[in-house]
Each structure stands twice: as C-alpha cells, then as structure tokens.
Design a protein around this motif. Structure first.
Motif, short mmCIF file in Angstrom:
data_model
loop_
_atom_site.label_atom_id
_atom_site.label_comp_id
_atom_site.label_asym_id
_atom_site.label_seq_id
_atom_site.Cartn_x
_atom_site.Cartn_y
_atom_site.Cartn_z
N GLU A 442 0.87 -1.27 0.29
CA GLU A 442 0.12 0.13 0.05
C GLU A 442 1.08 1.32 -0.03
OE1 GLU A 442 -4.01 -1.43 2.60
OE2 GLU A 442 -2.30 -0.33 3.52
N SER A 443 1.83 1.25 0.66
CA SER A 443 2.74 2.42 0.78
C SER A 443 3.62 2.60 0.00
CB SER A 443 3.20 2.57 2.27
OG SER A 443 4.16 1.41 2.60
N ARG A 444 4.14 1.48 -0.66
CA ARG A 444 5.34 1.26 -1.33
C ARG A 444 6.54 1.73 -0.50
NH1 ARG A 444 3.98 -2.56 -4.62
NH2 ARG A 444 3.11 -1.99 -6.76
N ARG A 445 6.76 0.97 0.34
CA ARG A 445 7.84 1.49 1.26
C ARG A 445 8.43 0.22 1.90
NH1 ARG A 445 6.97 5.81 -0.52
NH2 ARG A 445 6.87 7.81 0.43
N TYR A 446 9.68 0.17 2.26
CA TYR A 446 10.33 -0.93 2.86
C TYR A 446 9.80 -0.94 4.33
CZ TYR A 446 13.56 -2.43 -0.16
OH TYR A 446 14.65 -2.88 -1.51
N ILE A 447 9.39 -2.09 4.93
CA ILE A 447 9.01 -1.99 6.51
C ILE A 447 10.01 -2.90 7.25
CG2 ILE A 447 7.24 -2.87 7.89
CD1 ILE A 447 5.04 -2.12 5.96
N ILE A 448 10.42 -2.42 8.26
CA ILE A 448 11.40 -3.15 9.13
C ILE A 448 10.55 -3.49 10.41
CG2 ILE A 448 13.49 -3.08 10.74
CD1 ILE A 448 14.20 -0.41 8.86
N ARG A 449 10.09 -4.85 10.44
CA ARG A 449 9.39 -5.49 11.38
C ARG A 449 10.16 -5.93 12.58
NH1 ARG A 449 5.77 -9.43 13.57
NH2 ARG A 449 3.60 -8.55 13.92
N ALA A 450 10.20 -5.54 13.74
CA ALA A 450 10.64 -6.09 14.88
C ALA A 450 9.78 -6.80 16.00
CB ALA A 450 11.63 -5.34 15.46
N GLY A 451 9.39 -7.89 16.10
CA GLY A 451 8.69 -8.61 16.89
C GLY A 451 9.56 -9.09 18.08
N THR A 452 8.77 -9.18 19.37
CA THR A 452 9.49 -9.78 20.49
C THR A 452 9.59 -11.24 20.32
OG1 THR A 452 7.50 -9.74 21.64
CG2 THR A 452 8.89 -8.11 22.13
N TRP A 453 8.30 -12.04 19.70
CA TRP A 453 8.41 -13.22 19.59
C TRP A 453 8.32 -13.67 17.98
CZ3 TRP A 453 8.66 -17.53 22.89
CH2 TRP A 453 9.00 -17.18 24.09
N GLY A 454 7.99 -12.78 17.08
CA GLY A 454 8.19 -13.25 15.78
C GLY A 454 6.79 -12.61 15.16
N ILE A 455 6.78 -12.75 13.78
CA ILE A 455 7.73 -12.79 12.57
C ILE A 455 8.40 -11.61 12.33
CG2 ILE A 455 8.20 -13.87 10.59
CD1 ILE A 455 5.49 -15.27 10.99
N SER A 456 9.75 -11.52 12.85
CA SER A 456 10.68 -10.50 12.45
C SER A 456 11.22 -10.53 11.23
CB SER A 456 11.60 -10.15 13.54
OG SER A 456 11.10 -10.02 14.79
N GLY A 457 11.54 -9.47 10.58
CA GLY A 457 12.31 -9.23 9.36
C GLY A 457 11.94 -8.05 8.52
N ILE A 458 12.54 -8.05 7.24
CA ILE A 458 12.42 -6.60 6.45
C ILE A 458 11.55 -6.95 5.28
CG2 ILE A 458 13.53 -5.29 5.00
CD1 ILE A 458 15.46 -6.52 7.87
#
Length: 524
Positions: A442-458
């Motif tokens: 939707e945003s056409r942006r990279y999202i850096i996702r950090a979770g305490t238990w998951g799922i983390s990634g880029i």
C-alpha cells in the motif's frame, strides 16, 4: 407459471439449511487464514453464504451474516481466550455485528434481474460494512480478518493494494464469490427464489458475468507480475538495517530480573549483527521498564550504539513528569544521544487502556491491566543518517491510515515494532505478522518489522519478506533497504474512490431492485 406471493414469503424465511450454508462459509474463510493459511479458499469460501443470501429477505440476511461472523470470528480470535472466555465472546459478538449489517445490506440487489446487479452489491456491502466500516470506528476499529490478508503470499495479486488499498483486494475476492453464487443459483435444481426472467438467459448471463470477473482477475494478476519485476532492483543509496527478536518470557507482574534478562538478551543478540549495519531495531517494550527515568538501563543501550557506531531504536515504556505512562520507541544515535522518541498513538482498547475506567467498575473483573497507557500526541518522523523513518507500534500496523499519515509526513522507510509475547503459541502471531505485507505494498515502502516473538524481518515495497526470523525463535536479520519518497496511488487518493464505487454499486442495485418490484406489482 408464477409462484403465489404467500409461497414466496415462506421460501424467503431463514431455515436450518441456510444457516448451515452461512456457517460453512464462516469455517471456510477461517481456514483461509493462519494457522491453516489456505488462502485459495477465500476465492470460493463465501459462495455458500452469498447463495443463501439470495434466498432471504433483509432481516434474514442480518441473521445469516451474524451466523457467518460467529463461525468465522470465534475460531479466528481464539487467541483472546488467554484473556478469558467472557472477553473472547464479547469481542466476537461485537465484531459479528458488522457481518450482520453486511447481511442486511447484501439483499439489496435480490430484486434485480441482471446477475451483475445482483452479485456486485453483495461484494460492495461486504467491503463497506464488514471491512471499511469495521476498521474505521475509532478506538474500536479492527481490520484483522479482512479478506485481503488471506493473499499475503500471492504477491502478484497483492500489488493492486498500491492502487486502492487492501480493501480493494477484499472487494474483488468478494465479487468473484458473489458472481459464482449467482451462477450456482442459475443452475441449481429445485424451487428457489430466482429473478423473474428467462432461466436460460439468466444462466448464460450469470456465466458470462463470472467469466468477466475471472478475466479481470487474470489482468490484475498479470499486471502484478509485471510490477513485481521491479522488486529487488532498487536504485539509490541503501541503508543497512537489522532487527532483533529476543523471545524472552516475562513474569506477571514483570520483575527486576525479567527486565535485566530481557536487556541482556537483546544486547547479546545485537553483538552478532555486522559492523556495517546503520540501524538496529528492537521490538516494542523489549526493555519492559521506563528507561527515561533509569539511566542505568539507558546507558547500556548508549554504550551499544557508541561501541558499534550505529543507531539503535528501542521499545520501552516512558514515564513522564505528569505521571502518565507512554508506550514509546527511543532513537539513540551513534554518539549515544537520544535524538527522538515516538509514543504510540493508536492504543489497544481494554489491552493498553480501559475507556472510562472510573465509571465502569465492573470491568475490573476482566483480565485487563491495572494501569493505562496514554495516547501519544501524534505520529512523528525520526531521522537516521538523514533518512526519514516512520515509526509505528504493534496494533497501529492494522490500520492503513497510520502509514498514510507517515508517508504524507515524508517517511521514506517504515519501522513496525511489536510485542507479541502474550500471543505466543497462537495463530495471532502469524495473522498479525502477515498484515505487514499489505502495508508495504500500500505504501510502497520498506518495512522493518521487529517482534518480541515473531515474525521479524524486512519486507520489500512489493510485500516480500526478506530474512524472516521464525516465530518463537531468538535471532537477528539484516538487509539493505532503499529509502523512497514517491507516494503510491493509494497514498495519494486514500479509500475515497473505493468507497464511492462500492456505495454507488450498492445504491444503484437498491434503486433497480425497488423499481423492478414496483413494476411487477403494477403488472400483477
């Protein structure tokens, strides 16, 4: 030979069979989401419900929609059982009111003669009532369970979200289900409520309408395939980023030992990240203590940033002089300076705060927090090496408008920090994680996702997860991300075009249906 009016009235009543069809659809759509995650079922799972809706009056549609909602949302939201059976049932019943409203509105086109005018209003009603309205009611809004999220792995189809948002993907899924239901109605044996037209014409037209929708979906798919060719071929100067997932269990209430153990875990994991990484992101409340008032914890993070010559974004509570508590992200520079903070704006009602806690004492018997977080003053942008970062926290990622605000403020990259220990071992972690793919497109942006238990990634601007850290697995991931400044079509126009289209379709069908019924009465 015409059917007597009294018999038609009896045929339009709610029956066990029709309720069963609604329940079947609810279960099929549930299977389209994690844990089963059979996304293909979304394209046919609503057919039984939509077929049953052709055989009832508006109040019958209300009942069928509500039953569908119960059979879908009760198992879908089973993670709420961790807060008690009462909480689970109350939240499910509240959400089901929107599916009931959909069922009420979905019968608007049943008086129309053309299959398209009968089918498309059902899809429009689903999008308007069960998705857009359900997700836009302020503090109680909720988008988890929307049809578009079932396609998180179908990246070609996902690309249409950059044009009209994830609601548009839900609309085309509902539209295909609706035209298939009209095709089934055209060929199904037995005495059914059918439009007063030549049966062969209706069957042929219904089939042509279904074929037209399939062709449209193929065009969307192939367009998405072409768009996807740009994924991984970015230009410009990248920013090397990393996420850390600690998987640290906490006591209730949190103890000093929990705080120390969590901090040490994240510091240790961060040491494994390459030296050239310019931004390390820890999850929401990765340090479960107000580090703004305890310099000993803050200093450990400063030391990490200085030693590694990198920026560190850390989630922790913030206690201000007013005595109010905030859910905050702290940005520490390579010099060890606190250069920015962001406090969560969209809080989880009854999870992070209790509305009117003082007035409703009965809420104390539910497993809710004994204290409230305070809403942040507004969305903010923080800067890392001159690049504008739009930070969001947990629940906020469920709402397209949160990213819309950030990109309009100039965010070139999005950070999503979340704390999901409470959902450890439930499908909620996957359900929540995969919504990030839609937000990225939707945003056409990279999202850096950090979770305490998951799922983390880029996540890339095309919805692809890079180097995901698996659910419940401590670890780190790092990738190069490319800042983007251009706005997607969706972030320029928002949901207004889709709203107008859906309401226009529904209203046109309602008028056509009323005119058809009036004409038949005059002829009678």
């Amino acid at each position: 030979m015409s059917i007597p009016e009294g018999h038609i009235e009896r045929m339009g009543r709610v029956t066990i069979l029709k309720l069963g069809l609604a329940a079947l659809s609810g279960l099929l759509i549930y299977l389209a989401f994690p844990p089963a995650d059979i996304g293909a079922l979304a394209w046919v799972g609503l057919v039984p419900l939509f077929f049953a809706l052709t055989q009832v009056r508006p109040m019958g549609g209300l009942a069928l929609g509500f039953v569908f909602g119960l059979c879908f949302f009760l198992p879908f939201s089973s993670f709420m059982l961790r807060y008690g059976v009462d909480t689970w049932l109350i939240s499910a019943v509240f959400q089901c009111l929107f599916w009931g409203l959909f069922g009420l509105a979905a019968t608007a086109g049943n008086g129309c003669l053309h299959p398209a005018l009968r089918a498309l209003p059902m899809a429009a009603a689903y999008t308007l009532a069960a998705e857009i309205f359900r997700g836009s009611i302020g503090a109680l809004g909720f988008t988890n369970g929307d049809l578009g999220y079932t396609q998180h792995s179908q990246l070609a189809m996902l690309q249409m979200a950059s044009i009209a948002g994830h609601y548009s993907l839900g609309f085309v899924i509902a539209a295909l289900n609706a035209v298939l239901a009209q095709t089934v109605l055209a060929i199904a044996p037995g005495l059914l409520l059918r439009p007063a037209v030549n049966p062969k014409w209706f069957a042929h037209t219904a089939a042509k309408t279904a074929l037209a929708v399939y062709v449209l979906l193929l065009l969307i798919y192939f367009w998405g395939m072409l768009v996807m060719k740009a994924d991984g071929h970015e230009t410009g100067h990248p920013l090397s980023v990393a996420v850390v997932q600690g998987c640290v269990s906490m006591s209730k209430p949190t103890t000093a030992e929990d705080i120390k153990r969590s901090l040490e875990t994240y510091l240790t994991l961060s040491e494994s990240i390459p030296d050239d990484v310019r931004l390390i992101v820890w999850p929401e409340t990765s340090v479960p203590h107000p580090i703004n008032i305890d310099e000993s914890y803050m200093q450990r993070i400063r030391d990490l940033a200085i030693a590694r010559d990198t920026w560190v974004l850390v989630g922790a509570p913030e206690l201000r002089e007013t005595g109010k508590l905030y859910n905050t992200l702290y940005l520490i520079s390579p010099d060890g300076e606190l250069t920015g903070t962001y406090s969560k704006v969209i809080l989880v009602p009854f999870g992070e705060y209790v509305p009117h806690r003082d007035k409703y004492k009965f809420l104390e018997r539910f497993p809710v927090r004994k204290f409230d977080f305070t809403h942040g003053e507004g969305h903010k942008i923080v800067e890392v090496d001159g690049h504008k970062i739009g930070p969001l926290i947990c629940f906020e990622m469920l709402f397209p408008h949160a990213l819309w605000i950030n990109t309009r403020m100039g965010a070139e990259i999005i950070v999503a920090a979340t704390s999901d220990e409470w959902a450890h071992g439930t499908p909620e972690i996957a359900q929540h994680s995969y919504t990030a793919a839609l937000r990225a497109v939707e945003s056409r942006r990279y999202i850096i996702r950090a979770g305490t238990w998951g799922i983390s990634g880029i996540i890339t601007p095309y919805g692809r997860f890079l180097s995901p850290v698996a659910d419940s697995t401590p670890g780190t991931a790092w990738e190069d991300v490319y800042p983007r400044t251009e706005l997607s079509t969706y972030h320029r126009t928002g949901d207004t075009p889709l709203l107008l289209i859906c309401f226009g379709i529904w209203f046109a069908a309602l008028v056509s249906s009323l005119m058809s019924r009036a004409s038949r009465k005059r002829e009678a």
